[in-house]
Scaffold this motif. Sequence first.
Motif, mmCIF file in Angstrom:
data_model
loop_
_atom_site.group_PDB
_atom_site.id
_atom_site.type_symbol
_atom_site.label_atom_id
_atom_site.label_comp_id
_atom_site.label_asym_id
_atom_site.label_seq_id
_atom_site.Cartn_x
_atom_site.Cartn_y
_atom_site.Cartn_z
ATOM 1 N N ILE A 299 -1.909 32.849 -10.725
ATOM 2 C CA ILE A 299 -2.625 31.676 -11.240
ATOM 3 C C ILE A 299 -2.158 30.398 -10.556
ATOM 4 C CG2 ILE A 299 -2.827 30.207 -13.293
ATOM 5 C CD1 ILE A 299 -2.921 32.906 -14.885
ATOM 6 N N VAL A 300 -0.852 30.259 -10.329
ATOM 7 C CA VAL A 300 -0.339 29.029 -9.736
ATOM 8 C C VAL A 300 -0.606 28.961 -8.239
ATOM 9 C CG1 VAL A 300 2.000 29.845 -9.198
ATOM 10 C CG2 VAL A 300 1.621 27.435 -9.747
ATOM 11 N N GLU A 301 -0.757 30.100 -7.585
ATOM 12 C CA GLU A 301 -0.864 30.108 -6.121
ATOM 13 C C GLU A 301 -1.963 29.204 -5.569
ATOM 14 O OE1 GLU A 301 -2.572 33.449 -3.612
ATOM 15 O OE2 GLU A 301 -0.419 33.778 -3.362
ATOM 16 N N PRO A 302 -3.203 29.254 -6.099
ATOM 17 C CA PRO A 302 -4.244 28.378 -5.528
ATOM 18 C C PRO A 302 -3.947 26.894 -5.681
ATOM 19 C CG PRO A 302 -5.230 30.134 -6.838
ATOM 20 C CD PRO A 302 -3.763 30.154 -7.120
ATOM 21 N N THR A 303 -3.167 26.510 -6.699
ATOM 22 C CA THR A 303 -2.851 25.087 -6.862
ATOM 23 C C THR A 303 -1.868 24.612 -5.808
ATOM 24 O OG1 THR A 303 -0.901 25.288 -8.328
ATOM 25 C CG2 THR A 303 -3.083 25.454 -9.351
ATOM 26 N N MET A 304 -1.130 25.529 -5.204
ATOM 27 C CA MET A 304 -0.112 25.144 -4.225
ATOM 28 C C MET A 304 -0.703 24.918 -2.840
ATOM 29 S SD MET A 304 3.152 27.504 -5.372
ATOM 30 C CE MET A 304 2.417 29.060 -4.860
ATOM 31 N N TYR A 305 -1.967 25.290 -2.657
ATOM 32 C CA TYR A 305 -2.617 25.138 -1.354
ATOM 33 C C TYR A 305 -3.950 24.429 -1.561
ATOM 34 C CZ TYR A 305 0.894 28.639 -0.341
ATOM 35 O OH TYR A 305 2.077 29.320 -0.234
#
Length: 700
Positions: A299-305
């Motif tokens: 879930i957090v991965e797309p917010t980091m890029y």
Amino acid sequence: MRLRAVALLVVLGVFGSPAHAEFEQQLGPLAGAVRPQLMQGWTASVQDGWFTLYNAKQRESEQTLLVRVGPPPESGRVTNLNVVVRSEHPKAAIGVMLNNQQRKSLCLMEITADRSTHLFCLENGKRREVATVPNSAKLDGSDRIRVIEVPGAARFLLNGQKVGDIEDTPALDGDIGIMAYDVGTFGLAEFTIDNDLDRGRPAAAPAPGAQPPRTGSPAPDSPPPRRESGGGGGAGNSVAGTGPLPLFGGDSKRTTSVYIGLVRSIFLHEFGHALIGELELPSTGAEEDAVDIYSALRIVEPTMYPSQNADENDMVRDAAVYAALQWFYSGKLAEARGAGESPWQDEHTGDLKRFRNMFCIMYGGNTAAFASLANAVELDERTRSRCTDEFNKQNRAWRKILAPHTRVGTWSPDGQQPANAPGAPVNVVFEPSKSKVGNLFANNFAEPLAQNFSQLGKTYVLPRPVNVTFKDCGTLNAWYDPRAGSVTMCYELLEHLAVMISDIEMGTVGGMPKGDAAAQPARQQGAPGQGAGQGAGQGAAPPRAIDELQDMGIPATALLFSSPYKGPTPNKHFNAQIIRTEDFLVLAKNHRDMLLIDTSGQMETIPSAISLADAGSDGSVTDSLQSALDAWLTKTAGEGRKAPLVFFGAGLNDRSSYNAALRAATLGWPTYWYRGGMQAWKANGGTTVPLKSRKDAPQQ
């Protein structure tokens, strides 16, 4: 396909273009159409609370703003907006339009600079006049257009009086929006689209001089004649089924974020179980906790890029917030019921602990994106300091465990399988549902979500197909079946969680508005006192005052409202004196020592106000913030708690100012709650100034 692509597809395909915050207050669902649809030669801005289109010199030019809505539901649909036009050219006009591009047809009701109202339709280039009413527009900023739609027909009204009906025309069931024509200045305000005739009907009194309808004749704002049809349902905003369908005040980005966040959180949890079962992965701890961590990492991965699209990035972040926030809300509700911890033999960790574990991973992976939520839920410094390490350890562990089963690729660089390694797919099916929420997924979200979830079959090398089915189950559940290698997602669970969030954040009851009053728009009535127009710019349209004591069905409470402080407010205060704009002006005139405190957190405020958003925080009136607030008030207003305090927020749906007033009144300060806040101040013609931050504000 990444999550951001799914979120954007959902917003564009289901709820219309994402709104721009700079115009959302005036245009609501039309706000997102401004930038992509603004024609060369036209400019757009906000002036004195109005969204303004300006065409300086292009004669006979047309500017349209449209949003896709599809057919109205059986319950009907109501569009409301205020309009004004200023031009030296008598045919310059602004109005509301129903448009169907595929059928090459539109119907438009416009008011012109010579005060006339025209209703006509165009079909394949041929114009058909429906109605013309001379001298019917006031052009003073109070002209209110309303369109009432039912399947197959629409009724157009100006200032509560019927102008005309259309039915069985190709223009129906497509787009709705506005059209401005010719050189001039064109203003719009309070544009709303409501899929409920009762909610869309304004609470204003009839216009002066209006005659009551004759006995046996329909009222002007009654629905137009319905076209009989054997069909049901429809596309766009019309969702078939029973039960509630929370749409969070018509905010498309917020609605999308809630539903996408919920479905990803639950699905990725169950898919984590599927990975452990199908790939025979080691899991030395509690498996439920392990797959919560897997879900949080995904879930957090797309917010980091982030992408280059700010609206898209906001939706991705907000979807991640709701993916975790459901556990916080659920846990807090359990606490309020006295439910306490989960049963000791339950394999699941308690909801608040699940929230802590998931959110700590998300916060550690992208601290900046989730700092505000960390503050709102009061994540302590000890936990925050550990979250980066927790994210790094868990991210490395899951990537290492999955690497032997992962195809190498752009988003999986440590995969140990070739990009073309053979493996079984992830198949996703959305079955029809008996509920509105279920059919929202089945009819509107199915394609982008299925594409997104199917990508997991292209990332991991699976020994057999994993079949995912969204369906009515008759239970609040979701599960992975190791024998069948399948994941079942129950619509009932998604509905339950969406309703829970709506009830907490929007003040609904069971996902539905609490009483008719809670769903009514603000009343169109005269401003309090005689100076309502003061402060408006020269030539500005007159302001629209609101009912600052509107009963929204919420009782006064001695408890602080919980974060995020959005939702209907009481029209009384448990411990402070509630005031309207006219009372506030008198108080300010008579008490020069008055302290005016803004808890809205907005970038503009009332002149002489102090911004102090933290004063409206939840918690309790005995917490550490309470003593810090008292100390700050004493330092700022003087000893003895004598100076009157006035607290205000963004408006009638901002609960932070209620909290702040409750805190101060409990401390013994003479406290007033300006409930209407910035919303009422602007509606009554008040000017605003840029926010000045304070470094000495009290903090918890």
